[in-house]
Design an enzyme around this catalytic site. Sequence first.
Site, PDB file in Angstrom:
ATOM      1  N   THR A  75     -42.867  10.145  20.556  1.00 50.77           N
ATOM      2  CA  THR A  75     -43.688   9.752  21.698  1.00 50.77           C
ATOM      3  C   THR A  75     -43.207  10.561  22.892  1.00 50.77           C
ATOM      4  O   THR A  75     -42.014  10.798  23.062  1.00 50.77           O
ATOM      5  CB  THR A  75     -43.533   8.255  22.036  1.00 50.77           C
ATOM      6  OG1 THR A  75     -42.146   7.991  22.231  1.00 50.77           O
ATOM      7  CG2 THR A  75     -44.064   7.384  20.943  1.00 50.77           C
ATOM      8  N   ALA A  79     -48.206  12.898  25.504  1.00 53.84           N
ATOM      9  CA  ALA A  79     -48.866  12.815  24.194  1.00 53.84           C
ATOM     10  C   ALA A  79     -47.930  12.182  23.186  1.00 53.84           C
ATOM     11  O   ALA A  79     -46.714  12.200  23.365  1.00 53.84           O
ATOM     12  CB  ALA A  79     -49.260  14.219  23.732  1.00 53.84           C
ATOM     13  N   GLU A 178     -51.377  21.674  11.256  1.00 52.11           N
ATOM     14  CA  GLU A 178     -50.498  21.742  10.088  1.00 52.11           C
ATOM     15  C   GLU A 178     -49.190  21.020  10.402  1.00 52.11           C
ATOM     16  O   GLU A 178     -48.608  21.230  11.471  1.00 52.11           O
ATOM     17  CB  GLU A 178     -50.237  23.227   9.807  1.00 52.11           C
ATOM     18  CG  GLU A 178     -49.239  23.516   8.717  1.00 52.11           C
ATOM     19  CD  GLU A 178     -48.969  25.022   8.615  1.00 52.11           C
ATOM     20  OE1 GLU A 178     -49.543  25.806   9.411  1.00 52.11           O
ATOM     21  OE2 GLU A 178     -48.192  25.402   7.728  1.00 52.11           O
ATOM     22  N   ASP A 221     -43.588  26.780  28.593  1.00 49.93           N
ATOM     23  CA  ASP A 221     -42.652  25.655  28.495  1.00 49.93           C
ATOM     24  C   ASP A 221     -41.723  25.875  27.301  1.00 49.93           C
ATOM     25  O   ASP A 221     -41.404  24.954  26.560  1.00 49.93           O
ATOM     26  CB  ASP A 221     -43.427  24.340  28.346  1.00 49.93           C
ATOM     27  CG  ASP A 221     -42.546  23.087  28.547  1.00 49.93           C
ATOM     28  OD1 ASP A 221     -41.482  23.211  29.199  1.00 49.93           O
ATOM     29  OD2 ASP A 221     -42.911  22.019  28.038  1.00 49.93           O
ATOM     30  N   ASN A 226     -39.184  23.145  21.753  1.00 52.81           N
ATOM     31  CA  ASN A 226     -40.554  23.479  21.384  1.00 52.81           C
ATOM     32  C   ASN A 226     -40.598  24.591  20.343  1.00 52.81           C
ATOM     33  O   ASN A 226     -41.596  25.314  20.217  1.00 52.81           O
ATOM     34  CB  ASN A 226     -41.376  23.851  22.626  1.00 52.81           C
ATOM     35  CG  ASN A 226     -41.713  22.603  23.442  1.00 52.81           C
ATOM     36  OD1 ASN A 226     -41.821  21.504  22.886  1.00 52.81           O
ATOM     37  ND2 ASN A 226     -41.870  22.773  24.744  1.00 52.81           N
ATOM     38  N   ASP A 238     -46.258  23.200  20.971  1.00 53.85           N
ATOM     39  CA  ASP A 238     -46.392  22.621  22.315  1.00 53.85           C
ATOM     40  C   ASP A 238     -46.925  23.628  23.332  1.00 53.85           C
ATOM     41  O   ASP A 238     -46.235  24.018  24.262  1.00 53.85           O
ATOM     42  CB  ASP A 238     -45.034  22.055  22.762  1.00 53.85           C
ATOM     43  CG  ASP A 238     -45.206  20.984  23.845  1.00 53.85           C
ATOM     44  OD1 ASP A 238     -46.358  20.662  24.188  1.00 53.85           O
ATOM     45  OD2 ASP A 238     -44.181  20.486  24.337  1.00 53.85           O
TER      46      ASP A 238
HETATM   47  N1  ADP Z   1     -47.017  20.562  13.789  1.00 58.32           N
HETATM   48  C1  ADP Z   1     -45.923  19.813  13.799  1.00 58.32           C
HETATM   49  N2  ADP Z   1     -45.195  19.620  12.671  1.00 58.32           N
HETATM   50  C2  ADP Z   1     -44.084  18.856  12.699  1.00 58.32           C
HETATM   51  N3  ADP Z   1     -43.606  18.250  13.785  1.00 58.32           N
HETATM   52  C3  ADP Z   1     -44.275  18.394  14.941  1.00 58.32           C
HETATM   53  C4  ADP Z   1     -45.453  19.190  15.009  1.00 58.32           C
HETATM   54  N4  ADP Z   1     -45.911  19.164  16.279  1.00 58.32           N
HETATM   55  C5  ADP Z   1     -45.057  18.388  16.963  1.00 58.32           C
HETATM   56  N5  ADP Z   1     -44.064  17.922  16.173  1.00 58.32           N
HETATM   57  C6  ADP Z   1     -42.946  17.049  16.566  1.00 58.32           C
HETATM   58  O1  ADP Z   1     -43.316  16.303  17.704  1.00 58.32           O
HETATM   59  C7  ADP Z   1     -42.502  16.664  18.823  1.00 58.32           C
HETATM   60  C8  ADP Z   1     -43.346  16.681  20.090  1.00 58.32           C
HETATM   61  O2  ADP Z   1     -44.376  17.649  19.976  1.00 58.32           O
HETATM   62  P1  ADP Z   1     -44.757  18.577  21.206  1.00 58.32           P
HETATM   63  O3  ADP Z   1     -45.957  19.355  20.822  1.00 58.32           O
HETATM   64  O4  ADP Z   1     -43.546  19.353  21.626  1.00 58.32           O
HETATM   65  O5  ADP Z   1     -45.181  17.512  22.303  1.00 58.32           O
HETATM   66  P2  ADP Z   1     -44.524  17.077  23.701  1.00 58.32           P
HETATM   67  O6  ADP Z   1     -45.512  17.498  24.721  1.00 58.32           O
HETATM   68  O7  ADP Z   1     -44.394  15.599  23.597  1.00 58.32           O
HETATM   69  O8  ADP Z   1     -43.195  17.760  23.860  1.00 58.32           O
HETATM   70  C9  ADP Z   1     -41.902  18.007  18.447  1.00 58.32           C
HETATM   71  O9  ADP Z   1     -40.657  18.240  19.054  1.00 58.32           O
HETATM   72  C10 ADP Z   1     -41.761  17.902  16.958  1.00 58.32           C
HETATM   73  O10 ADP Z   1     -40.571  17.216  16.617  1.00 58.32           O
HETATM   74 MG    MG Z   2     -42.492  19.556  23.391  1.00 59.71          MG
END
Ligand code: ADP
Ligand code: MG
Length: 291
Positions: A75, A79, A178, A221, A226, A238
């Site tokens: 969380t 998002a 994915e 970012d 990320n 991200d």
């Molecule tokens: N495609 C993905 N596959 C596996 N884990 C993911 C994926 N996208 C996001 N995550 C997990 O969710 C976390 C948060 O996603 P992220 O896109 O960085 O959102 P935020 O804006 O909350 O940082 C990531 O650090 C990762 O651990």
């Molecule tokens: Mg992130």
Amino acid sequence: MPKHSQHRTRGKYALDADDLEWLESTPETDDGPPEGDRWSTWDQSTPTEKGPKPYPDWLVTELAAVDTEHGVLKTGKEADVHLISRGVPGTDRVCLLAAKRYRSSEHRLFHRDSGYLEGRRTRESRMNRAMANRTAFGKQVIAAQWAVAEFGALCRLWELGVPVPYPVQIVETEILQEFIGTRDGYAAPRLAQVSDDLDGLWEQLVAAMVTLAREGLAHGDLSPYNLLVHDGRLVIIDLPQIVDVIAHPTGPSFLDRDAHNVATWFAAKGVPTADPDSLAALLRKEAGLSL
Ligand SMILES: Nc1ncnc2c1ncn2[C@@H]1O[C@H](COP(=O)(O)OP(=O)(O)O)[C@@H](O)[C@H]1O
Ligand SMILES: [Mg+2]
């Protein structure tokens, strides 16, 4: 009737035991699938709301598929990321997806809303006013804009060959991509938790950042949080705030900041070729920003 349920045309009194069982198990009032949490949303997206073709072999595109929630991966302020499986019941056709759901209803401000949004205006003044005043409608618009921006960035980078998760589809404020991790649902670690083969990962990262810079882009970012590492492969995630470094008034500073964030980390871990200033200089050169 849900579009996936079978329509049976039979004589009025021709129901046999099988039919009665079927009728009982699929009441007319229930539009949900027989198992799973929802029908696959694949057909809710238009072609431009789906990822680049060719669709990968592993992707389940069958209309009979259902989506099942397996919990929250993370969380965040803006998002939540959920793990879901999409599969055709009774078959071995199944794939894992990460669902990133942008929030719109809560009382929070995107930390990325200010500087990044400069120059990005919608044509509708009602939307601009709503966004400026942060009404519920305005927040919904902002959340949807971030989702659209991230989905667009993923598609663009995927087509450039930059290592990002395959962008499956976007439906309103939800992006399906994915899942990077094991087949049994363990998410790949973030770079921040990795200590093996850092030299190789550094090389992969520089190559990816150079590809971005040549397109005039900065991640905006970038950090060891990320970047995911799966089977020795670095994957960039991200991306909603991806920055056009030429058009944005302070574009080059995003390039420099990304370079410093990651090079400082690799340098502290003892990677000899990682140097913040030289990476920043390389990226500026590749983006055509310094002569
Ligand atoms: N495609 C993905 N596959 C596996 N884990 C993911 C994926 N996208 C996001 N995550 C997990 O969710 C976390 C948060 O996603 P992220 O896109 O960085 O959102 P935020 O804006 O909350 O940082 C990531 O650090 C990762 O651990
Ligand atoms: Mg992130």
